[in-house]
Structures are given as structure tokens and as C-alpha cells.
Design a protein around this motif. Structure first.
Motif, PDB file in Angstrom:
ATOM      1  N   LYS A  59       0.582  -1.004   0.011  1.00 38.79           N
ATOM      2  CA  LYS A  59      -0.118   0.029  -0.089  1.00 38.79           C
ATOM      3  C   LYS A  59       0.721   1.386   0.053  1.00 38.79           C
ATOM      4  O   LYS A  59       0.588   2.143  -0.667  1.00 38.79           O
ATOM      5  N   GLU A  60       1.743   1.370   0.759  1.00 32.08           N
ATOM      6  CA  GLU A  60       2.891   2.424   0.871  1.00 32.08           C
ATOM      7  C   GLU A  60       3.591   2.477  -0.353  1.00 32.08           C
ATOM      8  O   GLU A  60       3.935   3.539  -0.811  1.00 32.08           O
ATOM      9  N   ASP A  64      -3.068   1.144  -4.005  1.00 28.37           N
ATOM     10  CA  ASP A  64      -4.216   1.910  -3.090  1.00 28.37           C
ATOM     11  C   ASP A  64      -5.556   1.126  -3.277  1.00 28.37           C
ATOM     12  O   ASP A  64      -6.495   1.853  -2.555  1.00 28.37           O
ATOM     13  N   TYR A  65      -5.725   0.225  -3.734  1.00 22.23           N
ATOM     14  CA  TYR A  65      -6.735  -0.554  -3.855  1.00 22.23           C
ATOM     15  C   TYR A  65      -6.807  -1.786  -3.842  1.00 22.23           C
ATOM     16  O   TYR A  65      -6.002  -2.574  -4.669  1.00 22.23           O
ATOM     17  N   LEU A  87      -4.148  -6.555  -5.253  1.00 22.51           N
ATOM     18  CA  LEU A  87      -4.100  -5.265  -5.033  1.00 22.51           C
ATOM     19  C   LEU A  87      -3.842  -4.757  -6.360  1.00 22.51           C
ATOM     20  O   LEU A  87      -3.324  -5.166  -7.329  1.00 22.51           O
ATOM     21  N   SER A  89      -2.603  -0.658  -8.205  1.00 25.17           N
ATOM     22  CA  SER A  89      -2.088   0.512  -8.314  1.00 25.17           C
ATOM     23  C   SER A  89      -2.632   1.580  -9.460  1.00 25.17           C
ATOM     24  O   SER A  89      -2.292   1.051 -10.586  1.00 25.17           O
ATOM     25  N   LEU A 114      -6.294  -1.179   6.750  1.00 27.52           N
ATOM     26  CA  LEU A 114      -5.674  -0.705   5.605  1.00 27.52           C
ATOM     27  C   LEU A 114      -6.539  -0.362   4.439  1.00 27.52           C
ATOM     28  O   LEU A 114      -6.277   0.759   3.519  1.00 27.52           O
ATOM     29  N   TYR A 115      -7.432  -1.114   4.282  1.00 27.68           N
ATOM     30  CA  TYR A 115      -8.579  -1.085   3.287  1.00 27.68           C
ATOM     31  C   TYR A 115      -9.995  -1.285   3.921  1.00 27.68           C
ATOM     32  O   TYR A 115     -10.025  -2.378   4.327  1.00 27.68           O
TER      33      TYR A 115
END
Length: 177
Positions: A59-60, A64-65, A87, A89, A114-115
Motif C-alpha cells: 500500500k505504501e 491503493d486499491y 491489490l 495501483s 488498511l483497506y
């Protein structure tokens, strides 16, 4: 004449070698079991204790999804459940899959911190497989009634006739299976 079961085909993979794979390998040296690619789609298999940390790291890195989180039941294997997160991006138009194996009765760490999307996805995995997610804010059935007794995607028994007593009690019929 009896027919012997054929072994499942083995997925032909290639090594996953790019800067992100190198970063993962460096950051999680002991926790990475595999860094592979299947038809250009990268995946990383990790020790169960590192699953959350690897997802947080990705995620970092801009993933982001949370596209999906699901499970597979391999009942003849000691670590019978495989948890799979996909995941994405948006910035890089790229997906990565993270896999871990889990023993029956063990809990995975929830990805809900996180999500937000992990909430319903983990509830579905719990509902279908009975896998618990430690730290989940509301882990309860999402598809089946609360008083359903089994987990339909576990392979230890046939789905035919599953929870006959619930059908009889609530619907007043014998299952059509």
C-alpha cells in the motif's frame, strides 16, 4: 474398472524479477516464500505472520486499491487454506497478488485497518470457509443466515444436503438437492 484421479495441473510460472520484487525480497527476506509471475501477473507467497505487513508495504508503494480477497480450500494439505489478496495501483496500472497458507482454526490478521473494502470481503471468506480475521470490526455472516451451521466452500463434505435441518426448520421443506 476404476479410474484413478489425475493430479491437478501445475501452474507454469516464471520468476518475478523487477524493482518491486527486489524491494519485497529485501524488506521481508525470511517471510517471502515465492516471488513468481504467471502470464505477466506477479504474485508473492508469504508466511502467514507477514501477510498484513507485506500488504501494508505494498500500500505504501502505491497499491491503493484492494481488488479482492478470497480463499481456497486444499483439505489434504496441512495448511489447508490459501488466502489471496489482489491489490491494484491506479498510478502504475498494475496488479499484484499476495498469497499465504493458513491452518484450519488459525486466524489471519484483518486488512480492514488498511483497506475499508476488506470489511465485506473478509466477512464473505468467513461466511464461506469459516476463516477468522483477527481484529475485524464486525466479523459475522454476510451471505448466509446467522444460524447457518456450516461453511459451504469447505471441501470436507458435499454441499448436497448441507444444513438440511436449517432448511427444514425455516422453510418447512426437504432440500431439493
Amino acid at each position: 474398472m476404476s479410474q484413478e484421479a489425475k493430479p491437478a495441473p501445475v501452474m507454469a510460472t516464471d520468476p518475478w524479477e523487477d524493482p518491486l520484487a527486489s524491494q519485497l525480497s529485501s524488506a521481508f527476506t525470511l517471510a517471502i516464500l515465492k516471488l513468481e509471475s504467471f502470464h505477466g501477473q506477479p504474485f508473492v507467497q508469504v508466511e502467514s505472520g507477514a501477510f498484513f505487513r507485506v500488504v501494508a508495504f505494498l500500500k505504501e508503494q502505491g497499491f491503493d486499491y484492494l481488488v479482492d480477497l478470497t480463499a481456497v480450500d486444499w483439505p489434504k494439505v496441512e495448511l489447508r487454506f490459501e488466502i489471496l489478496a489482489i491489490l491494484y495501483s491506479f498510478a502504475d496500472n498494475r496488479r499484484v497478488r499476495i498469497k499465504m497458507s493458513l491452518a484450519d482454526g488459525a486466524a489471519a490478521q484483518s486488512l480492514t485497518p488498511l483497506y475499508a473494502a476488506a470489511d465485506w470481503l473478509e466477512r464473505e471468506v468467513f461466511d464461506m470457509f469459516g476463516i477468522h480475521f483477527a481484529g475485524h470490526p464486525n466479523l459475522k455472516r454476510i451471505l448466509l443466515p446467522e444460524d447457518w451451521h456450516r461453511f459451504p466452500l469447505r471441501k470436507e463434505q458435499s454441499i448436497v444436503g448441507m444444513d438440511q435441518d436449517w432448511v427444514q426448520r425455516h422453510l418447512g421443506i426437504e432440500s431439493g438437492q
